[in-house]
Enzyme design. Structure first.
Site, PDB file in Angstrom:
ATOM      1  N   ARG A  52       0.848  -1.194   0.000  1.00  0.00           N
ATOM      2  CA  ARG A  52       0.000   0.000   0.000  1.00  0.00           C
ATOM      3  C   ARG A  52       0.885   1.246   0.000  1.00  0.00           C
ATOM      4  NH1 ARG A  52      -2.049  -3.469   3.852  1.00  0.00           N
ATOM      5  NH2 ARG A  52      -1.039  -2.310   5.519  1.00  0.00           N
ATOM      6  N   ASP A  54       0.642   5.418   0.681  1.00  0.00           N
ATOM      7  CA  ASP A  54      -0.203   6.359   1.397  1.00  0.00           C
ATOM      8  C   ASP A  54      -0.727   7.443   0.461  1.00  0.00           C
ATOM      9  OD1 ASP A  54      -1.369   6.824   3.816  1.00  0.00           O
ATOM     10  OD2 ASP A  54       0.503   7.178   4.889  1.00  0.00           O
ATOM     11  N   ARG A 199       9.802   7.634   4.954  1.00  0.00           N
ATOM     12  CA  ARG A 199       9.541   9.050   5.237  1.00  0.00           C
ATOM     13  C   ARG A 199      10.150   9.483   6.570  1.00  0.00           C
ATOM     14  NH1 ARG A 199       3.239   9.308   4.558  1.00  0.00           N
ATOM     15  NH2 ARG A 199       3.589  11.381   5.460  1.00  0.00           N
TER      16      ARG A 199
END
Length: 266
Positions: A52, A54, A199
């Site tokens: 997945r 974001d 991140r």
């Protein structure tokens, strides 16, 4: 007629979507691809991605698979899907694979890139494509920090809340900063990534580049396994899922879910 499994390589601009995964009343990449497949085949299928991404995260090489009874040749799916997909999504290639192939669990490693625009003024062209950091960054110290991530480590300190994994150990093969087309670009390749891991790593290294912390702080963060001690989470729009790798000699082999891609989610 039996089912055949189709592997897709997909490129998309994540700024238009609420992430990869289907969500109620939200635009998602997975949802748009499933709708496109229904338009051309009449089949309601489930498209499984390699992981997945974001909301706001982009992809040059997302991989997905689905099963179909359609008579459309596997290699033609890319062409026909692109006629009905929105401009923000394109299928780069399509091919038939073994029924044992799994976009997520057959993967052996992934590469992400993160782009930082480091100049005083913002850029309309790079808006939603890179993180604008207006203060000078020291790329040499950021590269010293990046080198500490290489190897097999517990990345608890670099995992956001909201995950559902128990094993935080991942192995990183490539971790480096380069200058490309006016941006500082972080490239990282690993056997799996935790929720927001890239991140948070990027945010921490930018703090190193701003002289807010030392590059030599990275081993301490890995050892202490405390998210609150690591840096900020870089914004999603600078992140790109660049490439997903599969074992060419054993393309259908599945690594252990926790060992490689358990909880993989950016």
């Amino acid at each position: 007629m039996g089912f055949k499994r189709i592997k897709l390589v997909i490129e998309y601009d994540g700024s238009f979507f609420h992430g990869w995964q289907v969500q109620n009343n939200q635009l998602s990449v997975q949802g748009e691809i499933e709708k496109a497949i229904f338009k051309i085949t009449g089949e309601k299928v489930s498209v499984t991605g390699s992981g997945r991404t974001d909301a706001g995260v982009h992809a040059f090489g997302q991989v997905a698979h689905f099963d179909t009874q359609s008579r459309i040749p596997a290699e033609k799916f890319a062409v026909v899907l692109n006629t009905v997909l929105p401009p923000s999504i394109a299928v780069i290639s399509s091919k038939e694979v073994s029924p044992d192939f799994h976009a997520r669990f057959s993967a052996i490693k992934k590469t992400y890139k993160y782009k930082v625009l480091n100049r005083p003024m913002r850029s309309p062209i790079m808006d939603k494509r890179a993180w604008h950091v207006p203060w000078p960054l020291d790329i040499e110290s950021m590269n010293r920090a990046a080198a500490y991530f290489i190897g097999r480590h517990d990345f608890t300190a670099f995992c956001a809340s909201g995950h559902n994994v128990k094993n935080f150990v991942r192995e990183i093969y490539v971790s480096e900063w380069t200058e490309e087309e006016g941006c500082f670009v972080y490239t990282v390749t690993g056997n799996g990534f935790l929720y927001n891991m890239v991140r948070i790593m990027t945010g921490t290294m930018v703090e190193v580049g701003l002289n807010k912390r030392s590059a030599e702080n990275i081993p301490e963060l890995l050892e202490k396994k405390n998210r609150r001690l690591a840096g900020i989470t870089a914004p999603p729009y600078g992140l790109y899922l660049w490439e997903v790798f599969y074992d060419e000699e054993n393309p259908n082999g599945r690594p252990g879910r926790e060992e490689c891609f358990g909880g993989d989610d950016e």
